[in-house]
Design a protein around this motif. Structure first.
Motif, PDB file in Angstrom:
ATOM      1  N   PRO A 316       0.795  -1.240   0.000  1.00 57.74           N
ATOM      2  CA  PRO A 316       0.000   0.000   0.000  1.00 57.74           C
ATOM      3  C   PRO A 316       0.824   1.285   0.000  1.00 57.74           C
ATOM      4  O   PRO A 316       0.261   2.373  -0.064  1.00 57.74           O
ATOM      5  N   GLY A 317       2.156   1.153   0.095  1.00 63.66           N
ATOM      6  CA  GLY A 317       2.965   2.362   0.130  1.00 63.66           C
ATOM      7  C   GLY A 317       4.380   2.126  -0.354  1.00 63.66           C
ATOM      8  O   GLY A 317       4.778   0.984  -0.644  1.00 63.66           O
ATOM      9  N   MET A 318       5.126   3.230  -0.473  1.00 68.82           N
ATOM     10  CA  MET A 318       6.526   3.120  -0.887  1.00 68.82           C
ATOM     11  C   MET A 318       7.327   4.266  -0.283  1.00 68.82           C
ATOM     12  O   MET A 318       6.959   5.434  -0.412  1.00 68.82           O
ATOM     13  N   GLN A 319       8.405   3.904   0.385  1.00 67.07           N
ATOM     14  CA  GLN A 319       9.331   4.909   0.900  1.00 67.07           C
ATOM     15  C   GLN A 319      10.277   5.281  -0.232  1.00 67.07           C
ATOM     16  O   GLN A 319      10.968   4.438  -0.795  1.00 67.07           O
ATOM     17  N   PHE A 320      10.254   6.560  -0.601  1.00 70.35           N
ATOM     18  CA  PHE A 320      11.167   7.078  -1.626  1.00 70.35           C
ATOM     19  C   PHE A 320      12.245   7.848  -0.868  1.00 70.35           C
ATOM     20  O   PHE A 320      11.976   8.848  -0.209  1.00 70.35           O
ATOM     21  N   TYR A 321      13.472   7.321  -0.955  1.00 70.12           N
ATOM     22  CA  TYR A 321      14.596   7.864  -0.172  1.00 70.12           C
ATOM     23  C   TYR A 321      15.722   8.224  -1.143  1.00 70.12           C
ATOM     24  O   TYR A 321      16.125   7.394  -1.968  1.00 70.12           O
ATOM     25  N   THR A 322      16.198   9.453  -1.063  1.00 64.80           N
ATOM     26  CA  THR A 322      17.171   9.918  -2.062  1.00 64.80           C
ATOM     27  C   THR A 322      18.633   9.859  -1.589  1.00 64.80           C
ATOM     28  O   THR A 322      19.446  10.698  -1.987  1.00 64.80           O
ATOM     29  N   GLY A 323      18.949   8.882  -0.769  1.00 62.01           N
ATOM     30  CA  GLY A 323      20.357   8.689  -0.381  1.00 62.01           C
ATOM     31  C   GLY A 323      20.931   9.888   0.354  1.00 62.01           C
ATOM     32  O   GLY A 323      22.111  10.231   0.188  1.00 62.01           O
ATOM     33  N   ASN A 324      20.085  10.506   1.204  1.00 62.95           N
ATOM     34  CA  ASN A 324      20.508  11.732   1.898  1.00 62.95           C
ATOM     35  C   ASN A 324      21.558  11.478   2.977  1.00 62.95           C
ATOM     36  O   ASN A 324      22.218  12.414   3.415  1.00 62.95           O
ATOM     37  N   PHE A 325      21.660  10.210   3.409  1.00 61.56           N
ATOM     38  CA  PHE A 325      22.665   9.913   4.442  1.00 61.56           C
ATOM     39  C   PHE A 325      23.984   9.435   3.828  1.00 61.56           C
ATOM     40  O   PHE A 325      24.934   9.156   4.546  1.00 61.56           O
ATOM     41  N   LEU A 326      24.023   9.309   2.516  1.00 62.07           N
ATOM     42  CA  LEU A 326      25.304   8.988   1.871  1.00 62.07           C
ATOM     43  C   LEU A 326      26.121  10.282   1.873  1.00 62.07           C
ATOM     44  O   LEU A 326      25.605  11.351   1.535  1.00 62.07           O
ATOM     45  N   ASP A 327      27.369  10.178   2.266  1.00 63.98           N
ATOM     46  CA  ASP A 327      28.152  11.416   2.394  1.00 63.98           C
ATOM     47  C   ASP A 327      29.582  11.265   1.884  1.00 63.98           C
ATOM     48  O   ASP A 327      30.469  12.036   2.243  1.00 63.98           O
ATOM     49  N   GLY A 328      29.802  10.240   1.072  1.00 60.31           N
ATOM     50  CA  GLY A 328      31.140  10.068   0.488  1.00 60.31           C
ATOM     51  C   GLY A 328      32.083   9.265   1.357  1.00 60.31           C
ATOM     52  O   GLY A 328      33.208   8.961   0.950  1.00 60.31           O
ATOM     53  N   THR A 329      31.641   8.892   2.566  1.00 59.89           N
ATOM     54  CA  THR A 329      32.556   8.159   3.456  1.00 59.89           C
ATOM     55  C   THR A 329      32.550   6.655   3.177  1.00 59.89           C
ATOM     56  O   THR A 329      33.410   5.934   3.662  1.00 59.89           O
ATOM     57  N   ILE A 330      31.590   6.181   2.418  1.00 58.24           N
ATOM     58  CA  ILE A 330      31.569   4.753   2.069  1.00 58.24           C
ATOM     59  C   ILE A 330      32.143   4.595   0.668  1.00 58.24           C
ATOM     60  O   ILE A 330      31.713   5.264  -0.277  1.00 58.24           O
ATOM     61  N   THR A 331      33.132   3.701   0.574  1.00 59.01           N
ATOM     62  CA  THR A 331      33.690   3.392  -0.743  1.00 59.01           C
ATOM     63  C   THR A 331      33.156   2.033  -1.154  1.00 59.01           C
ATOM     64  O   THR A 331      33.353   1.037  -0.458  1.00 59.01           O
ATOM     65  N   GLY A 332      32.454   2.010  -2.250  1.00 50.09           N
ATOM     66  CA  GLY A 332      31.791   0.793  -2.682  1.00 50.09           C
ATOM     67  C   GLY A 332      32.482   0.113  -3.842  1.00 50.09           C
ATOM     68  O   GLY A 332      33.709   0.227  -4.010  1.00 50.09           O
ATOM     69  N   LYS A 333      31.687  -0.575  -4.652  1.00 45.38           N
ATOM     70  CA  LYS A 333      32.222  -1.363  -5.765  1.00 45.38           C
ATOM     71  C   LYS A 333      33.135  -0.515  -6.657  1.00 45.38           C
ATOM     72  O   LYS A 333      32.823   0.641  -6.936  1.00 45.38           O
ATOM     73  N   GLY A 334      34.226  -1.123  -7.055  1.00 43.52           N
ATOM     74  CA  GLY A 334      35.146  -0.457  -7.977  1.00 43.52           C
ATOM     75  C   GLY A 334      35.826   0.760  -7.371  1.00 43.52           C
ATOM     76  O   GLY A 334      36.344   1.616  -8.094  1.00 43.52           O
ATOM     77  N   GLY A 335      35.805   0.874  -6.018  1.00 46.16           N
ATOM     78  CA  GLY A 335      36.517   1.980  -5.367  1.00 46.16           C
ATOM     79  C   GLY A 335      35.816   3.329  -5.491  1.00 46.16           C
ATOM     80  O   GLY A 335      36.430   4.378  -5.282  1.00 46.16           O
ATOM     81  N   VAL A 336      34.518   3.323  -5.802  1.00 45.35           N
ATOM     82  CA  VAL A 336      33.782   4.588  -5.937  1.00 45.35           C
ATOM     83  C   VAL A 336      33.255   5.034  -4.570  1.00 45.35           C
ATOM     84  O   VAL A 336      32.634   4.249  -3.848  1.00 45.35           O
ATOM     85  N   ALA A 337      33.530   6.294  -4.217  1.00 43.54           N
ATOM     86  CA  ALA A 337      32.991   6.856  -2.966  1.00 43.54           C
ATOM     87  C   ALA A 337      31.549   7.267  -3.230  1.00 43.54           C
ATOM     88  O   ALA A 337      31.268   8.030  -4.152  1.00 43.54           O
ATOM     89  N   TYR A 338      30.647   6.733  -2.410  1.00 43.17           N
ATOM     90  CA  TYR A 338      29.225   7.005  -2.622  1.00 43.17           C
ATOM     91  C   TYR A 338      28.824   8.315  -1.959  1.00 43.17           C
ATOM     92  O   TYR A 338      28.653   8.407  -0.748  1.00 43.17           O
ATOM     93  N   LYS A 339      28.674   9.323  -2.790  1.00 43.79           N
ATOM     94  CA  LYS A 339      28.399  10.645  -2.224  1.00 43.79           C
ATOM     95  C   LYS A 339      26.898  10.908  -2.090  1.00 43.79           C
ATOM     96  O   LYS A 339      26.070  10.107  -2.530  1.00 43.79           O
ATOM     97  N   PHE A 340      26.613  12.036  -1.432  1.00 44.19           N
ATOM     98  CA  PHE A 340      25.258  12.526  -1.188  1.00 44.19           C
ATOM     99  C   PHE A 340      24.384  12.357  -2.442  1.00 44.19           C
ATOM    100  O   PHE A 340      24.742  12.834  -3.515  1.00 44.19           O
ATOM    101  N   ARG A 341      23.269  11.638  -2.265  1.00 43.01           N
ATOM    102  CA  ARG A 341      22.275  11.485  -3.328  1.00 43.01           C
ATOM    103  C   ARG A 341      22.814  10.821  -4.597  1.00 43.01           C
ATOM    104  O   ARG A 341      22.407  11.155  -5.703  1.00 43.01           O
ATOM    105  N   SER A 342      23.753   9.888  -4.407  1.00 45.36           N
ATOM    106  CA  SER A 342      24.278   9.180  -5.591  1.00 45.36           C
ATOM    107  C   SER A 342      23.413   7.968  -5.938  1.00 45.36           C
ATOM    108  O   SER A 342      23.710   7.260  -6.908  1.00 45.36           O
ATOM    109  N   ALA A 343      22.367   7.734  -5.156  1.00 45.28           N
ATOM    110  CA  ALA A 343      21.437   6.636  -5.464  1.00 45.28           C
ATOM    111  C   ALA A 343      20.130   6.901  -4.732  1.00 45.28           C
ATOM    112  O   ALA A 343      20.066   7.760  -3.844  1.00 45.28           O
TER     113      ALA A 343
END
Ligand code: GLA
Length: 383
Positions: A316-343
């Motif tokens: 009945p619902g859907m949480q739409f979240y724009t990656g507001n807590f991503l802040d570049g401190t997590i480095t993910g696949k392929g060494g990419v730093a996941y910055k604010f609103r990157s997903a």
């Protein structure tokens, strides 16, 4: 604001979706490939990574640790494959720190106010792992456990069936909950997720998947240029701790109006209390469609790659979240730093804090009942 009007949803997921088609004469077991490889160990149990690929260019990697989708490859408008979800290259990344990348969320997706709820006159106390609230199942939710996994090959699809018995009292929730989450891949470019649960004592359940999508296939870029359409007239306004205030608010004339395709970045930074509270979009949209409606409720389009993703759900619902807590401190696949609103996440679910909000559709599961929920993420190309 409009006072909430309860409505009934049919949770019989299976009849909602039309049968899938195969390409050519071959059976899915011949054309859809499945690879299994060791992915490390967690809780003293071996963890496996499954790669399921169809003939249309979709290839998804799923691990039985947290039921996590670690990679989802789909072609762009030129036919070039690209990975459209965030995650890590190895299990250690998920074990060390993960903002729920790609995982199954349970027992309760989203927040429960004050970390407690009452059921049949008994109060249950849960972890307050999100300021004063409980979030996404607690300290060790379904995203952090090892699931039993089985690959089932059917005539028209390959299924990865994940099972987990959540014991009575786990993370404070009552009842032994037997959970089954099935990922289904067929010859269409989609991932279907079927959720099923039964209990031996009254409890609450709200399962979802927490994939972070970036349809560009390049998480070094933000999702602000993605265009979104949500067939919904209402969202749930929240308080400063992101708990719904109990009423539905009409989206018309607000930054929450995605009833027509609209660029996500257009109004995300406007001075608007509701937006500022979430640091961007981090709200639940309400689907007021009638039951058994098989049409897609959400469409996400990236003009640069031509990728279109449609979301079809029984929820009945859907949480739409724009990656507001991503802040570049997590480095993910392929060494990419996941910055604010990157997903962004499109978490199909019942409303946040439903156990404490009697006017919201119920999330109670009783012995003898079956929790059923189904969501499809379907990919195509728009020129
Ligand atoms: C959900 C919540 C967000 C955030 C993310 C995880 O989408 O609504 O507020 O907690 O999960 O970081």
């Amino acid at each position: 604001m409009k006072k909430f009007q309860p409505f009934i949803f049919c949770l019989l997921a299976a009849p909602l979706f039309t049968a899938c088609s195969t390409s050519g004469q071959k059976e899915a077991s011949e054309v859809i490939t499945v690879q299994e490889e060791p992915f490390g160990e967690a809780d003293g149990k071996k963890v496996t990574l499954f790669t399921i690929s169809n003939q249309q260019g979709l290839s998804v990697k799923i691990t039985n640790y947290g039921g996590i989708i670690t990679s989802l490859i789909v072609p762009d408008k030129t036919g070039k494959p690209g990975d459209v979800v965030l995650g890590y290259d190895n299990l250690q990344g998920y074990l060390d720190k993960s903002p729920y990348f790609g995982s199954i969320i349970g027992r309760y997706g989203n927040r429960i106010a004050g970390g407690q709820f009452s059921l049949n006159d008994k109060t249950y106390v849960l972890a307050k792992n999100n300021n004063t609230n409980h979030l996404h199942g607690g300290v060790k939710g379904f995203d952090k456990v090892v699931w039993e996994a089985e690959v089932v090959r059917e005539e028209k699809a390959v299924k990865l069936v994940l099972k987990y018995l959540s014991p009575d009292g786990e993370e404070g929730y009552p009842g032994n909950l037997q959970v089954e989450v099935t990922y289904i891949i067929d010859e269409r470019n989609q991932v279907r997720i079927d959720y099923r649960a039964t209990t031996d004592a009254p409890t609450i359940v709200n399962l979802t998947n927490h994939s972070y999508f970036n349809l560009i296939g390049d998480p070094a870029q933000t999702i602000l240029d993605h265009e979104l359409m949500i067939k919904s007239d209402y969202f749930l306004p929240v308080d400063s701790t992101l708990i719904p205030m109990g009423e539905l608010m009409k989206v018309t004339g607000t930054p929450f109006d995605f009833s027509e395709f609209r660029r996500i970045g257009d109004s995300i930074d406007v001075e608007q209390t509701q937006i500022l509270r979430g640091g961007g979009y981090d709200h639940c949209w309400v689907f007021t469609r009638s039951s058994n409606d098989p049409e897609n409720l959400v469409s996400l389009f990236d003009p640069s790659s031509g990728r279109l993703m449609e979301v079809i759900t029984t929820e009945p619902g859907m949480q739409f979240y724009t990656g507001n807590f991503l802040d570049g401190t997590i480095t993910g696949k392929g060494g990419v730093a996941y910055k604010f609103r990157s997903a962004l996440c499109l978490e199909t679910q019942h409303y946040p804090d439903s156990p404490n909000q009697p006017d919201f559709p119920s999330v109670t599961l009783n012995p003898g009942e079956e929790y059923l929920s189904s969501t499809i993420y379907r990919f195509s190309i728009e020129p």
